[in-house]
Scaffold this active site. Sequence first.
Site, PDB file in Angstrom:
ATOM      1  N   GLY A  55       0.848  -1.189   0.000  1.00  0.00           N
ATOM      2  CA  GLY A  55       0.000   0.000   0.000  1.00  0.00           C
ATOM      3  C   GLY A  55       0.878   1.230   0.000  1.00  0.00           C
ATOM      4  O   GLY A  55       2.057   1.151   0.345  1.00  0.00           O
ATOM      5  N   CYS A  82       5.198  -6.224   1.811  1.00  0.00           N
ATOM      6  CA  CYS A  82       5.591  -4.817   1.860  1.00  0.00           C
ATOM      7  C   CYS A  82       4.838  -4.094   2.991  1.00  0.00           C
ATOM      8  O   CYS A  82       5.060  -4.387   4.154  1.00  0.00           O
ATOM      9  CB  CYS A  82       5.355  -4.178   0.495  1.00  0.00           C
ATOM     10  SG  CYS A  82       6.182  -2.593   0.312  1.00  0.00           S
ATOM     11  N   TYR A  83       3.924  -3.183   2.663  1.00  0.00           N
ATOM     12  CA  TYR A  83       3.151  -2.507   3.704  1.00  0.00           C
ATOM     13  C   TYR A  83       2.480  -3.532   4.625  1.00  0.00           C
ATOM     14  O   TYR A  83       2.417  -3.349   5.842  1.00  0.00           O
ATOM     15  CB  TYR A  83       2.098  -1.610   3.055  1.00  0.00           C
ATOM     16  CG  TYR A  83       1.212  -0.882   4.050  1.00  0.00           C
ATOM     17  CD1 TYR A  83       1.625   0.311   4.622  1.00  0.00           C
ATOM     18  CD2 TYR A  83      -0.037  -1.400   4.408  1.00  0.00           C
ATOM     19  CE1 TYR A  83       0.809   0.972   5.538  1.00  0.00           C
ATOM     20  CE2 TYR A  83      -0.845  -0.749   5.326  1.00  0.00           C
ATOM     21  CZ  TYR A  83      -0.419   0.439   5.891  1.00  0.00           C
ATOM     22  OH  TYR A  83      -1.216   1.084   6.789  1.00  0.00           O
ATOM     23  N   HIS A 177       8.247  -7.667  -3.420  1.00  0.00           N
ATOM     24  CA  HIS A 177       6.988  -8.015  -4.086  1.00  0.00           C
ATOM     25  C   HIS A 177       7.146  -9.298  -4.903  1.00  0.00           C
ATOM     26  O   HIS A 177       7.735  -9.269  -5.976  1.00  0.00           O
ATOM     27  CB  HIS A 177       6.561  -6.870  -5.007  1.00  0.00           C
ATOM     28  CG  HIS A 177       6.094  -5.674  -4.247  1.00  0.00           C
ATOM     29  ND1 HIS A 177       4.785  -5.491  -3.902  1.00  0.00           N
ATOM     30  CD2 HIS A 177       6.784  -4.633  -3.730  1.00  0.00           C
ATOM     31  CE1 HIS A 177       4.669  -4.367  -3.215  1.00  0.00           C
ATOM     32  NE2 HIS A 177       5.865  -3.822  -3.098  1.00  0.00           N
ATOM     33  N   GLU A 179       4.866 -10.796  -6.447  1.00  0.00           N
ATOM     34  CA  GLU A 179       3.884 -10.860  -7.535  1.00  0.00           C
ATOM     35  C   GLU A 179       4.366 -10.221  -8.828  1.00  0.00           C
ATOM     36  O   GLU A 179       3.781 -10.447  -9.878  1.00  0.00           O
ATOM     37  CB  GLU A 179       2.558 -10.217  -7.080  1.00  0.00           C
ATOM     38  CG  GLU A 179       2.589  -8.706  -6.857  1.00  0.00           C
ATOM     39  CD  GLU A 179       3.090  -8.267  -5.458  1.00  0.00           C
ATOM     40  OE1 GLU A 179       3.772  -9.078  -4.817  1.00  0.00           O
ATOM     41  OE2 GLU A 179       2.813  -7.135  -5.046  1.00  0.00           O
ATOM     42  N   ASP A 235     -15.920 -11.937 -23.730  1.00  0.00           N
ATOM     43  CA  ASP A 235     -16.682 -12.010 -22.474  1.00  0.00           C
ATOM     44  C   ASP A 235     -18.131 -12.440 -22.713  1.00  0.00           C
ATOM     45  O   ASP A 235     -18.613 -13.389 -22.103  1.00  0.00           O
ATOM     46  CB  ASP A 235     -16.666 -10.659 -21.740  1.00  0.00           C
ATOM     47  CG  ASP A 235     -15.249 -10.169 -21.479  1.00  0.00           C
ATOM     48  OD1 ASP A 235     -14.331 -11.017 -21.496  1.00  0.00           O
ATOM     49  OD2 ASP A 235     -15.070  -8.958 -21.276  1.00  0.00           O
ATOM     50  N   LYS A 377      -9.631 -11.489 -16.998  1.00  0.00           N
ATOM     51  CA  LYS A 377      -9.696 -11.684 -18.452  1.00  0.00           C
ATOM     52  C   LYS A 377      -8.958 -12.956 -18.907  1.00  0.00           C
ATOM     53  O   LYS A 377      -9.457 -13.714 -19.726  1.00  0.00           O
ATOM     54  CB  LYS A 377      -9.076 -10.460 -19.138  1.00  0.00           C
ATOM     55  CG  LYS A 377      -9.336 -10.376 -20.611  1.00  0.00           C
ATOM     56  CD  LYS A 377     -10.662  -9.729 -20.842  1.00  0.00           C
ATOM     57  CE  LYS A 377     -10.940  -9.489 -22.303  1.00  0.00           C
ATOM     58  NZ  LYS A 377     -12.190  -8.727 -22.459  1.00  0.00           N
TER      59      LYS A 377
END
Length: 521
Positions: A55, A82-83, A177, A179, A235, A377
């Site tokens: 964050g 992190c945060y 991070h 990710e 979609d 997606k």
Amino acid sequence: MNHDRIIVLDFGSQYSMLIARKVREANVYCEIVSHDIPAHRIRDMDPKGIILSGGPASVYQKGAPRCDPEVFRLGIPVLGICYGMQLMAMELGGTVTRAMKGEYGKADLFIDDDTDLFYGILDGGEMHGTPSTLCWMSHGDSVETVPPGFDVIAHTPNTSNAAIRNRALRLYGIQFHPEVVHTRRGNEILRNFLFRICGARPTWTPAAFVDYAVEKVRQQVGDGRAVIALSGGVDSSTAALLVQRAIGDRLTGIFVNNGLLRKGEPERVLSTFRDHFKLNVLYVDATKSFLSILRGVRDPEEKRRRIGHEFIRIFEEEAAKLGGVEFLVQGTLYPDVIESTAADTGPAARIKSHHNVGGLPEKMHLKLVEPLRYLFKDEVRKVGLELKLPEDMVWRQPFPGPGLAVRVIGTVTRERLDILREADAIVQEEIAGAGLIRHLWQSFAVLPVIRSVGVMGDERTYAYPIVLRAVTSEDGMTADWARLPYDLIERISNRIINEVPHVNRVVYDVSSKPPATIEWE
Ligand code: XMP
């Protein structure tokens, strides 16, 4: 739902969505919830693990987002990123300080213990026996003293407490991070958390999702009837096939040809759904009425508004003819759901209004069926493939609801649409031929209002230019112009000038977004 679940507590990180996607790529179902959700609600959700996102705030700042401290006492494994790590350290009796030197970008992560979160990270890969791997950092604050009961399991040259844990309580914190792609072994670290620490089962596969979604739709719709607006996009196409699998003939697809589609598109959508998938499709050629409401309209927002309204009018009229319809199927995706429920993000500035079928449900008193509302997606594409949707539809680039009307600059006429449609078809063919469709977010032609002088044979011409636009992007929010090979641009240019009447010039748009937008209107 019979799948193990991980929840991400969102502290406002730009990466929360990415964390959830990474977890799902590991075939574990993951949901994002607001950071201040009460711990008892988390317990009711029965997650296998909790991830605290990063964050932008500093934990000691006034009004910094906190979580319910009981989260750390639920007995559920927690990974603070992190945060999230700093918050966990602070809540559990450690301290956080503004570091002398922030750490931004790549850093060497030295692993001090590889028995759980970093299991296997010291093997092979780029480390060749040295106990470090590249990770990606972005922090000004650091955990200075670790909370009682915690030990340090990794450090970087700048950050001595880069990863901490309390093994008994299954609480983990990492300053970097995992990710983002720049953390080389990030996926493995996340997987260690999911499988070694949380004991989650990797059952969230496209096939499992289809079974789950079909069952859910059956429960919701019962013996009722449903309609869906087909557009040819991935979609709505995937949503249609899922719901068809659940309720068969009681689903009707309404396909409104607004006359603003690309060359061959109406035929393609019809043959796929009607002939191939045997879906009930109501086809309405509304070209004339759309052209008439667009007559003389130059303003892009006014075009969008009129097209949106006209679409709703026609769709309602057709659905009413069917009679007895109670449900409207929409291909809403998880990012839309998150965006519309994100309480703490103020309304983003409206750059362009994006009308699709918005406004339909309230007006028509239909109940919404949204079988894709938990998917990203890339997951929709996998589900589409699972349902045997043709590859070119699965990988189709986004196409705006108002269609070619926002690519014919200025007033939209049948003649100008025809010019653009022919030029655009050449762009599509050549980009497909070069194998680039999946690599580009979008690639298309735009027809401006100006004309310029040219010479063809010995004749002077005074004709339109075509703008070629091709961009790369992750999500359409930002984009860069694509570095297309020169010979491809040349081929497109030659073909358009030679094959499309009223065009004597092709230019390439080399603007990124921002400051430009992807579409010209
Ligand atoms: P811009 O032009 O704003 O486009 O950079 C971002 C993405 O949104 C698409 N787009 C639209 N989609 N209705 C839609 O359904 C619209 O009115 C609309 N306008 C833009 C655009 O194609 C790009 O993918």
